[in-house]
Design an enzyme around this catalytic site. Structure first.
Site, PDB file in Angstrom:
ATOM      1  N   TYR A   1      -9.136  -6.635  13.100  1.00 26.35           N
ATOM      2  CA  TYR A   1      -8.524  -6.120  11.878  1.00 26.35           C
ATOM      3  C   TYR A   1      -8.546  -7.189  10.797  1.00 26.35           C
ATOM      4  O   TYR A   1      -8.283  -8.368  11.053  1.00 26.35           O
ATOM      5  CB  TYR A   1      -7.071  -5.675  12.144  1.00 26.35           C
ATOM      6  CG  TYR A   1      -6.411  -5.193  10.871  1.00 26.35           C
ATOM      7  CD1 TYR A   1      -6.600  -3.895  10.420  1.00 26.35           C
ATOM      8  CD2 TYR A   1      -5.658  -6.063  10.081  1.00 26.35           C
ATOM      9  CE1 TYR A   1      -6.047  -3.469   9.221  1.00 26.35           C
ATOM     10  CE2 TYR A   1      -5.093  -5.643   8.884  1.00 26.35           C
ATOM     11  CZ  TYR A   1      -5.296  -4.344   8.461  1.00 26.35           C
ATOM     12  OH  TYR A   1      -4.752  -3.924   7.284  1.00 26.35           O
TER      13      TYR A   1
ATOM     14  N   LYS B   1      -8.369   3.432   2.590  1.00 34.40           N
ATOM     15  CA  LYS B   1      -7.622   4.679   2.395  1.00 34.40           C
ATOM     16  C   LYS B   1      -7.843   5.330   1.040  1.00 34.40           C
ATOM     17  O   LYS B   1      -8.018   6.553   0.958  1.00 34.40           O
ATOM     18  CB  LYS B   1      -6.133   4.425   2.637  1.00 34.40           C
ATOM     19  CG  LYS B   1      -5.808   4.445   4.136  1.00 34.40           C
ATOM     20  CD  LYS B   1      -4.405   3.991   4.446  1.00 34.40           C
ATOM     21  CE  LYS B   1      -4.275   2.500   4.446  1.00 34.40           C
ATOM     22  NZ  LYS B   1      -5.143   1.799   5.413  1.00 34.40           N
TER      23      LYS B   1
ATOM     24  N   ASN C   1     -17.755  26.809 -23.051  1.00 38.61           N
ATOM     25  CA  ASN C   1     -18.412  25.720 -22.327  1.00 38.61           C
ATOM     26  C   ASN C   1     -18.159  25.783 -20.816  1.00 38.61           C
ATOM     27  O   ASN C   1     -17.073  26.185 -20.389  1.00 38.61           O
ATOM     28  CB  ASN C   1     -17.941  24.376 -22.885  1.00 38.61           C
ATOM     29  CG  ASN C   1     -18.466  24.139 -24.290  1.00 38.61           C
ATOM     30  OD1 ASN C   1     -19.558  24.590 -24.629  1.00 38.61           O
ATOM     31  ND2 ASN C   1     -17.671  23.477 -25.118  1.00 38.61           N
TER      32      ASN C   1
ATOM     33  N   GLN D   1      -7.398  -2.257   4.622  1.00 39.95           N
ATOM     34  CA  GLN D   1      -6.424  -1.430   3.904  1.00 39.95           C
ATOM     35  C   GLN D   1      -7.099  -0.672   2.757  1.00 39.95           C
ATOM     36  O   GLN D   1      -6.606   0.371   2.327  1.00 39.95           O
ATOM     37  CB  GLN D   1      -5.300  -2.324   3.367  1.00 39.95           C
ATOM     38  CG  GLN D   1      -4.215  -1.590   2.628  1.00 39.95           C
ATOM     39  CD  GLN D   1      -2.978  -2.456   2.444  1.00 39.95           C
ATOM     40  OE1 GLN D   1      -2.251  -2.747   3.383  1.00 39.95           O
ATOM     41  NE2 GLN D   1      -2.739  -2.889   1.214  1.00 39.95           N
TER      42      GLN D   1
ATOM     43  N   THR E   1     -40.044  26.229 -10.216  1.00 39.39           N
ATOM     44  CA  THR E   1     -40.260  24.879  -9.700  1.00 39.39           C
ATOM     45  C   THR E   1     -40.409  24.016 -10.947  1.00 39.39           C
ATOM     46  O   THR E   1     -40.898  24.495 -11.985  1.00 39.39           O
ATOM     47  CB  THR E   1     -41.527  24.754  -8.832  1.00 39.39           C
ATOM     48  OG1 THR E   1     -42.671  24.985  -9.649  1.00 39.39           O
ATOM     49  CG2 THR E   1     -41.533  25.764  -7.675  1.00 39.39           C
ATOM     50  N   HIS E   2     -39.967  22.784 -10.860  1.00 46.04           N
ATOM     51  CA  HIS E   2     -39.960  21.897 -12.036  1.00 46.04           C
ATOM     52  C   HIS E   2     -39.211  22.555 -13.202  1.00 46.04           C
ATOM     53  O   HIS E   2     -39.542  22.329 -14.363  1.00 46.04           O
ATOM     54  CB  HIS E   2     -41.377  21.533 -12.484  1.00 46.04           C
ATOM     55  CG  HIS E   2     -42.222  20.980 -11.384  1.00 46.04           C
ATOM     56  ND1 HIS E   2     -42.325  19.650 -11.107  1.00 46.04           N
ATOM     57  CD2 HIS E   2     -42.991  21.617 -10.461  1.00 46.04           C
ATOM     58  CE1 HIS E   2     -43.128  19.468 -10.061  1.00 46.04           C
ATOM     59  NE2 HIS E   2     -43.540  20.645  -9.641  1.00 46.04           N
TER      60      HIS E   2
ATOM     61  N   SER F   1     -14.318  25.021 -27.579  1.00 42.83           N
ATOM     62  CA  SER F   1     -14.482  23.749 -28.276  1.00 42.83           C
ATOM     63  C   SER F   1     -13.378  23.622 -29.303  1.00 42.83           C
ATOM     64  O   SER F   1     -12.985  24.601 -29.936  1.00 42.83           O
ATOM     65  CB  SER F   1     -15.847  23.717 -28.967  1.00 42.83           C
ATOM     66  OG  SER F   1     -15.820  22.805 -30.042  1.00 42.83           O
TER      67      SER F   1
ATOM     68  N   SER G   1       0.823  -1.218   0.000  1.00 40.67           N
ATOM     69  CA  SER G   1       0.000   0.000   0.000  1.00 40.67           C
ATOM     70  C   SER G   1       0.854   1.264   0.000  1.00 40.67           C
ATOM     71  O   SER G   1       0.320   2.372   0.043  1.00 40.67           O
ATOM     72  CB  SER G   1      -0.931   0.003   1.216  1.00 40.67           C
ATOM     73  OG  SER G   1      -0.166  -0.164   2.393  1.00 40.67           O
TER      74      SER G   1
ATOM     75  N   ASN H   1      -2.116  -2.193  13.406  1.00 36.88           N
ATOM     76  CA  ASN H   1      -3.582  -2.078  13.453  1.00 36.88           C
ATOM     77  C   ASN H   1      -4.038  -0.812  14.180  1.00 36.88           C
ATOM     78  O   ASN H   1      -4.980  -0.149  13.745  1.00 36.88           O
ATOM     79  CB  ASN H   1      -4.192  -3.317  14.121  1.00 36.88           C
ATOM     80  CG  ASN H   1      -3.896  -4.587  13.343  1.00 36.88           C
ATOM     81  OD1 ASN H   1      -3.278  -4.520  12.273  1.00 36.88           O
ATOM     82  ND2 ASN H   1      -4.305  -5.719  13.863  1.00 36.88           N
TER      83      ASN H   1
ATOM     84  N   LYS I   1     -17.913  28.463 -29.106  1.00 38.09           N
ATOM     85  CA  LYS I   1     -18.320  27.895 -27.823  1.00 38.09           C
ATOM     86  C   LYS I   1     -17.558  28.442 -26.631  1.00 38.09           C
ATOM     87  O   LYS I   1     -16.353  28.682 -26.688  1.00 38.09           O
ATOM     88  CB  LYS I   1     -18.135  26.372 -27.858  1.00 38.09           C
ATOM     89  CG  LYS I   1     -19.053  25.693 -28.831  1.00 38.09           C
ATOM     90  CD  LYS I   1     -20.448  25.566 -28.259  1.00 38.09           C
ATOM     91  CE  LYS I   1     -20.653  24.134 -27.860  1.00 38.09           C
ATOM     92  NZ  LYS I   1     -21.768  23.962 -26.968  1.00 38.09           N
TER      93      LYS I   1
HETATM   94  N1  ARG Z   1      -1.194  -1.283   5.539  1.00 36.52           N
HETATM   95  C1  ARG Z   1      -2.091  -1.811   6.498  1.00 36.52           C
HETATM   96  C2  ARG Z   1      -3.474  -1.123   6.340  1.00 36.52           C
HETATM   97  O1  ARG Z   1      -3.498  -0.174   5.691  1.00 36.52           O
HETATM   98  C3  ARG Z   1      -1.586  -1.573   7.872  1.00 36.52           C
HETATM   99  C4  ARG Z   1      -2.107  -2.537   8.891  1.00 36.52           C
HETATM  100  C5  ARG Z   1      -1.542  -3.888   8.658  1.00 36.52           C
HETATM  101  N2  ARG Z   1      -1.949  -4.788   9.683  1.00 36.52           N
HETATM  102  C6  ARG Z   1      -1.891  -6.120   9.532  1.00 36.52           C
HETATM  103  N3  ARG Z   1      -2.308  -6.828  10.521  1.00 36.52           N
HETATM  104  N4  ARG Z   1      -1.421  -6.654   8.424  1.00 36.52           N
HETATM  105  O2  ARG Z   1      -4.464  -1.548   6.862  1.00 36.52           O
END
Ligand code: ARG
Length: 475
Positions: free
Chosen positions: A337, A345, A305, A342, A175-176, A297, A43, A130, A303
């Site tokens: 967890y 994010k 836009n 993950q 309205t509408h 355009s 990640s 975690n 145009k």
């Molecule tokens: N990169 C992980 C996440 O975003 C971090 C937590 C990882 N924890 C684990 N038990 N593998 O969630």
């Protein structure tokens, strides 16, 4: 092993305490992950933006270890300095990432351990990724909340300024999407302003619930090390710390609520954008986009836009999608967890980035819009806009509203059937209708001025709404 968050040369490993295979968690393992499993799990590409928060959380954790007597003050000082150094390098882009690191947390810990040896290896006592990852994420979210608050307040200020300019500008309210009753442009603009104040409230209320530190929750059940989560929370500027460690590491409702709040605000922005696009449609001609917020355009030279407005409208779909993605991820997930988490994010980052892109662009677009007050006034010639006022004038003279509505409808029908206009009605005809002064009501200024009650479209109401909004923004 060489890499940046995506690639680049290696320089932060191996540390003396590393297990074979190079993974910081690999003691029980005899082989590293398959490359494709590692690629799926990695990640770092997106969570690297949590680095400054990971450093802050780690510094606070060093304090907790020190308070618990698990680190000597000198060692704690060295750990803090090295964490800061690593944070600075990541911020400056000079940090060299290691291909083996799954995420930003491991990258930072590896670097600290590489630089400080056994001392670095003490850092992760009593914590888990975690609790660390949600601590980082909450800190990041709270910063984003502040930025959204600022950008939203700026847009409200723009709407207020434009509304003050146009407290007396009349336009057909719809309205509408069909002509309904005259309103002031200021009133319409402030309607968007008031919607955004509720977004500010939502951000603030969500912020209170989000300002809870998960640090010290460990993997799921705290630790045996006697760490004080309340002090860590305090050091990080949170309002408090978790009440249940399992809840702290399992739930993502702070992220989910952020996405809900962001999605509602994006919906509001999309509706403001839709009005801007409609008003600036040359076939309506109520407003003209500044060139800075319009696009030509490639084929049609004439145009101009409304791409900024259209994208502000379209981006709302994407942010709603982010909310749905996280909701789908969380529903049915047992507590504890799971690596699924993950996936929290990217929707959060995407929604924040998108909202913070849309807000200033729409703000500029509204600030520079040139309204054509004459065209708007001319559109108020439509006499149907005054039908409700005629009926209400009858009501003020004692006629039951249903009868007044019918009588006015019949008058409009008769005039239309005769191909005439209310404006040409004789004094006698008005007398028969029951309103000697009926003709004076066919005026947009009169129409909006008469709606002077609280929250109405009259110029005075617009000015007092603008004052109230300014007080709201000032806090
Ligand atoms: N990169 C992980 C996440 O975003 C971090 C937590 C990882 N924890 C684990 N038990 N593998 O969630």
């Amino acid at each position: 092993m060489t890499s940046g968050p995506t690639d680049g040369p290696a320089a932060n490993g191996p540390a003396t305490t590393e297990p074979a295979g190079g993974q910081l968690w690999a003691g029980r393992f005899s082989a590293p992950p398959a490359p494709e499993a590692h690629a799926l799990g990695r990640s770092l590409r997106f969570d690297v933006r949590l680095a400054p928060y990971d450093v802050r959380a780690s510094v606070a954790h060093v304090g907790a270890l020190e308070d618990a007597g698990l680190l000597e003050p000198d060692d704690a000082t060295r750990l803090r300095a090295t964490l800061a150094e690593v944070g600075d390098e990541i911020a400056a882009g000079t940090f060299v990432f290691d291909d083996r690191d799954e995420d930003v947390h491991l990258a930072i810990e590896r670097a600290v351990t590489h630089r400080l040896g056994d001392l670095g290896a003490r850092l992760h006592a009593g914590r888990s990724r975690n609790d660390l990852v949600v601590t980082d994420l909450r800190l990041w979210l709270l910063d984003v909340g502040d930025r959204i608050h600022e950008a939203t307040s700026a847009l409200i200020r723009t709407l207020v300024a434009r509304a003050r300019e146009h407290a007396d500008t009349v336009m057909p309210g719809t309205t509408h999407a069909r002509p309904a009753q005259p309103v002031s442009l200021g009133h319409h603009l402030l309607a968007h302003g008031w919607a955004l104040t509720r977004d500010l409230e939502r951000v603030a209320q969500w912020g209170v619930r989000t300002s809870v530190s998960p640090l010290g929750a460990g993997a799921l059940g705290t630790s045996t090390l006697g760490l004080d989560p309340a002090r860590t929370a305090d050091a990080l500027g949170f309002r408090g710390s978790f009440r249940n460690s399992l809840d702290a590491v399992s739930d993502r409702d702070a992220v989910q609520e952020f996405l809900a709040v962001a999605s509602i605000e994006a919906t509001h922005l999309s509706r403001l954008a839709a009005d801007v696009a409609r008003w600036s449609d040359p076939t309506l001609g109520w407003a003209e986009l500044d060139e800075a917020y319009a696009t030509g355009s490639s084929m049609m030279p004439q145009k101009r836009n409304p791409d900024t407005a259209e994208l502000a409208r379209g981006k709302a779909a994407r942010i709603a999608g982010d909310f749905v993605a996280l909701t789908a991820l969380l529903q049915g997930l047992p507590l504890g967890y799971h690596r699924d988490l993950q996936e929290d994010k990217e929707p959060a980052f995407d929604a924040a980035d998108t909202l913070l892109l849309v807000l200033p662009a729409l703000d500029g677009c509204v600030a520079t819009l040139r309204f054509d007050v004459d065209v708007m006034r001319a559109a108020c010639e439509d006499e149907g806009l005054y039908a409700t006022d005629l009926a209400e004038a009858l009501v003020r003279r004692g006629v039951p509203f249903r009868e007044a509505h019918r009588r006015t409808g019949e008058l409009l029908k008769r005039v239309a059937d005769e191909g005439g206009s209310l404006r040409d009605l004789s004094g006698e005809a008005w007398e028969t209708f029951g309103l000697r002064d009926g003709a004076t009501l066919l005026d947009p200024g009169v129409a909006i001025g008469a709606r002077s009650g609280p929250g109405g479209p009259s110029p005075d109401s617009v000015r007092s709404q603008a004052d109230a909004l300014e007080r709201f923004i000032a806090g």
